[in-house]
Design a protein around this motif. Structure first.
Motif: not given
Length: 110
Positions: A1-18, A38-49
């Motif tokens: 999930m950390d990699a997804l956050v990093s991808q998102f941050l790159d996107h908002v910085t480079l493509e959205c110009g925030l 992670k503390i709740s043992k959720i390891r996949s973003i698709n498992k988040v409710s």
């Protein structure tokens, strides 16, 4: 999930110009959220409710965060989930129907 956050941050910085401050706010909010998952043992973003998100936001409020800070965290999460859905990295966006907390509107003294 950390990699997804990093991808998102790159996107908002480079493509959205925030701005750098907006990027830092998103990063802080999302890293905190991912840590809670992670503390709740959720390891996949698709498992988040929605319950996981609401529990996280409630916990943040109970820790003393202001309503406006909690609201900003929800906005960060919603934008992150929208990005993941747009990039086909998420099965469905569970945040679409979530409303931000209502903030008190202060009226000027007359």
């Amino acid at each position: 999930m950390d990699a997804l956050v990093s991808q998102f941050l790159d996107h908002v910085t480079l493509e959205c110009g925030l701005s750098e401050n907006t990027r830092k706010a998103y990063e802080s909010d999302l890293r905190s959220f991912i840590q809670a998952l992670k503390i709740s043992k959720i390891r996949s973003i698709n498992k988040v409710s929605r319950k996981h998100i609401l529990d996280y936001l409630t916990g943040e409020r109970e820790r003393g965060l202001s309503v406006s800070s909690v609201s900003r965290r929800l906005v960060s999460i919603k934008i992150f989930f929208r990005y993941l859905q747009d990039e086909a990295l998420l099965d469905r966006n569970i945040t679409e129907v979530m409303d931000s907390p209502k903030l008190w509107r202060l009226l000027p003294a007359t």
